[in-house]
Design a protein around this motif. Structure first.
Motif, PDB file in Angstrom:
ATOM      1  N   ARG A  85       3.637  -7.949   1.268  1.00  0.00           N
ATOM      2  CA  ARG A  85       5.085  -7.912   1.541  1.00  0.00           C
ATOM      3  C   ARG A  85       5.866  -7.223   0.425  1.00  0.00           C
ATOM      4  N   HIS A  86       5.203  -6.902  -0.717  1.00  0.00           N
ATOM      5  CA  HIS A  86       5.900  -6.248  -1.829  1.00  0.00           C
ATOM      6  C   HIS A  86       5.966  -4.726  -1.587  1.00  0.00           C
ATOM      7  N   PRO A  87       7.180  -4.139  -1.576  1.00  0.00           N
ATOM      8  CA  PRO A  87       7.295  -2.689  -1.348  1.00  0.00           C
ATOM      9  C   PRO A  87       6.469  -1.863  -2.335  1.00  0.00           C
ATOM     10  N   ALA A  92       1.996   1.871  -3.418  1.00  0.00           N
ATOM     11  CA  ALA A  92       0.784   2.225  -4.175  1.00  0.00           C
ATOM     12  C   ALA A  92      -0.379   2.574  -3.245  1.00  0.00           C
ATOM     13  N   LEU A  93      -0.392   1.994  -2.043  1.00  0.00           N
ATOM     14  CA  LEU A  93      -1.512   2.237  -1.118  1.00  0.00           C
ATOM     15  C   LEU A  93      -1.219   3.341  -0.087  1.00  0.00           C
ATOM     16  N   LEU A  94       0.030   3.814  -0.082  1.00  0.00           N
ATOM     17  CA  LEU A  94       0.474   4.767   0.949  1.00  0.00           C
ATOM     18  C   LEU A  94      -0.293   6.092   0.934  1.00  0.00           C
ATOM     19  N   GLU A  95      -0.365   6.699  -0.267  1.00  0.00           N
ATOM     20  CA  GLU A  95      -0.936   8.035  -0.370  1.00  0.00           C
ATOM     21  C   GLU A  95      -2.395   8.084   0.108  1.00  0.00           C
ATOM     22  N   TYR A  96      -3.179   7.077  -0.302  1.00  0.00           N
ATOM     23  CA  TYR A  96      -4.589   7.029   0.077  1.00  0.00           C
ATOM     24  C   TYR A  96      -4.722   6.981   1.601  1.00  0.00           C
ATOM     25  N   GLN A  97      -3.908   6.122   2.226  1.00  0.00           N
ATOM     26  CA  GLN A  97      -3.989   5.962   3.678  1.00  0.00           C
ATOM     27  C   GLN A  97      -3.540   7.241   4.392  1.00  0.00           C
ATOM     28  N   ASP A 162       3.959 -11.407   8.247  1.00  0.00           N
ATOM     29  CA  ASP A 162       3.752  -9.974   8.485  1.00  0.00           C
ATOM     30  C   ASP A 162       4.881  -9.367   9.330  1.00  0.00           C
ATOM     31  N   SER A 163       5.438 -10.164  10.253  1.00  0.00           N
ATOM     32  CA  SER A 163       6.512  -9.639  11.112  1.00  0.00           C
ATOM     33  C   SER A 163       7.882  -9.802  10.468  1.00  0.00           C
ATOM     34  N   GLY A 164       8.027 -10.802   9.599  1.00  0.00           N
ATOM     35  CA  GLY A 164       9.343 -11.116   9.048  1.00  0.00           C
ATOM     36  C   GLY A 164       9.698 -10.397   7.760  1.00  0.00           C
ATOM     37  N   ARG A 165       8.713  -9.723   7.130  1.00  0.00           N
ATOM     38  CA  ARG A 165       9.005  -9.059   5.855  1.00  0.00           C
ATOM     39  C   ARG A 165       9.896  -7.831   6.095  1.00  0.00           C
ATOM     40  N   SER A 166      10.606  -7.408   5.035  1.00  0.00           N
ATOM     41  CA  SER A 166      11.493  -6.260   5.218  1.00  0.00           C
ATOM     42  C   SER A 166      10.742  -4.934   5.036  1.00  0.00           C
ATOM     43  N   ALA A 167       9.674  -4.918   4.217  1.00  0.00           N
ATOM     44  CA  ALA A 167       8.931  -3.666   3.986  1.00  0.00           C
ATOM     45  C   ALA A 167       7.876  -3.477   5.077  1.00  0.00           C
ATOM     46  N   ALA A 168       8.059  -2.440   5.913  1.00  0.00           N
ATOM     47  CA  ALA A 168       7.087  -2.084   6.957  1.00  0.00           C
ATOM     48  C   ALA A 168       6.562  -3.300   7.724  1.00  0.00           C
ATOM     49  N   PRO A 169       7.447  -4.046   8.399  1.00  0.00           N
ATOM     50  CA  PRO A 169       6.974  -5.225   9.128  1.00  0.00           C
ATOM     51  C   PRO A 169       6.072  -4.853  10.298  1.00  0.00           C
ATOM     52  N   LEU A 170       5.260  -5.825  10.719  1.00  0.00           N
ATOM     53  CA  LEU A 170       4.408  -5.626  11.893  1.00  0.00           C
ATOM     54  C   LEU A 170       5.315  -5.493  13.111  1.00  0.00           C
ATOM     55  N   ARG A 171       5.275  -4.336  13.758  1.00  0.00           N
ATOM     56  CA  ARG A 171       6.003  -4.167  15.022  1.00  0.00           C
ATOM     57  C   ARG A 171       5.376  -3.023  15.807  1.00  0.00           C
ATOM     58  N   GLN A 172       5.582  -3.079  17.121  1.00  0.00           N
ATOM     59  CA  GLN A 172       5.044  -2.025  17.974  1.00  0.00           C
ATOM     60  C   GLN A 172       5.910  -0.779  17.827  1.00  0.00           C
TER      61      GLN A 172
END
Ligand code: DC
Length: 203
Positions: A85-87, A92-97, A162-172
């Motif tokens: 949930r930490h932005p 930090a994991l964005l670029e690799y993915q 996972d759905s309630g966090r503000s950073a990239a929450p789980l959503r369709q």
């Protein structure tokens, strides 16, 4: 071709993503494993997964950790959900993915934010879900030693976080196809997933 597969815990998204990767002969990345590695590394270092700076320090993942069986446990899943949930962890994991998604020929990635953040331009996007009870029953079948009610409570807590966090929450994603696997066998879910991808790439 890039295929994005998102969905909540125990929805069947991992199995479906692996099957799609085999079917289309594409490399596959289980992005949950990255967050699990960060969560486990943070805990093993005696740091607090709820403190952003502590979790960021856990992002320097040793590749051998990715094959550690401990990463597959419910404890690791809960730690992953907390650090994710930490932005700054997500950054930090964005670029690799994204590099994995954009490799020549494409790839299949599964997670929570593949269709929305990591690969918004994916050729096909699936949002895989199932009822909370069926997801808990599936986990219980894999881990009969843990009480069903404890597994159900863990899945509910993970969904909420996972759905309630503000950073990239789980959503369709708006352009993702919904695949509800509640009443499906694995084989039927995989066949449906392939049919949905085929329909997308023919458009
Ligand atoms: O898919 P999984 O159960 O292995 O994921 C574990 C946790 O990692 C999940 O509860 C939330 C987090 N996660 C995430 O935030 N974004 C992703 N793309 C994948 C996983």
């Amino acid at each position: 071709m890039i295929i994005a597969v998102d969905g909540p815990a125990a929805s069947g998204k991992g199995t479906i993503a692996r099957a799609l990767a085999v079917h289309y002969d594409l490399p596959h990345l289980d992005t949950g494993l990255l967050y699990r590695a960060v969560g486990v590394a943070t805990a093993r270092a005696g740091r607090d997964p709820d403190v952003e700076a502590d979790a960021v320090a856990g992002c320097r993942i040793d590749e051998t950790l990715l094959t550690d069986p401990e990463l597959r446990t419910e404890v690791a899943g809960a730690l992953a959900s907390r650090v994710s949930r930490h932005p700054a962890v997500r950054a930090a994991l964005l670029e690799y993915q994204q590099a994995f998604a954009r490799q020549p020929g494409g790839a299949v990635l599964d997670g929570r934010d593949i269709g929305t953040v990591i690969a918004p331009d994916a050729d096909a996007k699936l949002f895989v879900t199932a009822s909370t009870e069926v997801r808990a029953q599936r986990r219980h079948r894999e881990d009969a030693l843990t009480d069903y009610d404890a597994i159900l409570a863990d899945i509910e807590a993970r969904d909420a976080r996972d759905s309630g966090r503000s950073a990239a929450p789980l959503r369709q994603a708006d352009d993702a196809d919904l695949l509800d696997t509640t009443d499906m066998t694995i084989g039927a879910a995989v066949q449906r997933a392939i049919a949905l991808v085929e329909a997308r790439i023919r458009r």
